[in-house]
Design a protein around this motif. Sequence first.
Motif, mmCIF file in Angstrom:
data_model
loop_
_atom_site.group_PDB
_atom_site.id
_atom_site.type_symbol
_atom_site.label_atom_id
_atom_site.label_comp_id
_atom_site.label_asym_id
_atom_site.label_seq_id
_atom_site.Cartn_x
_atom_site.Cartn_y
_atom_site.Cartn_z
ATOM 1 N N MET A 42 -6.089 -5.456 -6.860
ATOM 2 C CA MET A 42 -7.460 -5.339 -6.321
ATOM 3 C C MET A 42 -8.360 -6.412 -6.911
ATOM 4 S SD MET A 42 -8.829 -1.591 -5.979
ATOM 5 C CE MET A 42 -8.122 -0.477 -4.791
ATOM 6 N N MET A 190 -6.769 -6.296 -2.291
ATOM 7 C CA MET A 190 -5.426 -5.769 -2.565
ATOM 8 C C MET A 190 -4.558 -5.822 -1.301
ATOM 9 S SD MET A 190 -4.509 -1.921 -3.884
ATOM 10 C CE MET A 190 -5.099 -1.074 -2.416
ATOM 11 N N TYR A 196 0.996 -5.954 -1.281
ATOM 12 C CA TYR A 196 0.625 -4.734 -0.573
ATOM 13 C C TYR A 196 1.621 -4.338 0.516
ATOM 14 C CZ TYR A 196 -2.246 -1.043 1.323
ATOM 15 O OH TYR A 196 -2.696 0.191 1.725
#
Length: 295
Positions: A42, A190, A196
């Motif tokens: 993030m 993110m 991800y």
Amino acid sequence: MRITMTTPAPDDVVSLAETLDGWQLDGGPLQLHPGDLGWFSMRGIEATASAMRVWLREGRPVAIGLLDGDDLLRLGIAPPALDDGELAAAIARSVADPSRGVLPAGVVSVEARGADALAACLIGAGWGTGDPWVPLHRDLSDPVEATPLRVEVVEGDLVEPWSEVHFSAFRGGEFTDAVRGRMVHNWQTMAAGPLYDRARSLLGRDEAGTPVAAAAVWSAGHGRPGLIEPLAVRRGQQGKGFGRAMTLACASVLRDLGASSATVCAEASNPAAVATYASAGFTAAPEVPDLRRHA
Ligand SMILES: CC(C)(COP(=O)(O)OP(=O)(O)OC[C@H]1O[C@@H](n2cnc3c(N)ncnc32)[C@H](O)[C@@H]1OP(=O)(O)O)[C@@H](O)C(=O)NCCC(=O)NCCS
């Protein structure tokens, strides 16, 4: 054989996450998971790389660390090296000396579950123990019972309610525009990052359609343990079974992603979390404390 330590480049983070994938074993210690890197991302992939430290033997990673805050090093160690005294001594030297750029002077913690040789080294150097954690896992060989929640995979407009539920559970207080903007931006960072594709963020709604639960799950690849990080139920809606229901949804999605088991580590000081995972069929392993240098 000489062991060196390095800070990886952003371009190396994905291959290091893949190395960590291979270190996730059913029945093994619940150590640093590639999902922990994913959740940290993030802050951006550059910040993630800057927060990582890699110990190499003959150019190959044997331990991967994540500086999760100013005073905590979370470690994953190649399973064959968990009892390796030479590696343990090298890591202990790295964390003992602030000039090496791992941990600062003063009170610091190392999370290294299952790393008996390192624990012995640090305890021998005067370290003690810190916060106790409860590792939990649920085998996913069989299908997971249906969740009573309406669960959606988060993208687009769902990022905002997902962030709001997360903020409510972990922080509480007013979900201001500034907080909303920051959290949505972080989630999008993110989700746009290279880690991800192994994750799903999930939003759970009650019967009225109100968002009440938020979670994310992280795969370490087919046939390996997946991770739940984080799990959140909106304040004011806790204690109604939504945490258990969301945990079941997480386990089911991890199973769909090919995970052999679902894992999570809860602070022993968080009885609601431990009870929630147990209620959703997770088995708790004995508590494991972090290692802490008290001064
Ligand atoms: C942990 C959390 C997700 C639990 O959600 P919840 O909706 O309150 O949980 P549930 O109502 O589904 O309860 C599940 C079980 O835990 C038990 N439980 C809930 N709160 C508890 C508490 N404070 N102490 C002991 N047991 C508790 C319930 O009795 C229930 O047990 P049962 O199914 O055997 O009857 C929620 O408290 C939360 O969001 N906390 C803040 C964020 C957090 O700590 N996340 C977990 C990080 S690992």
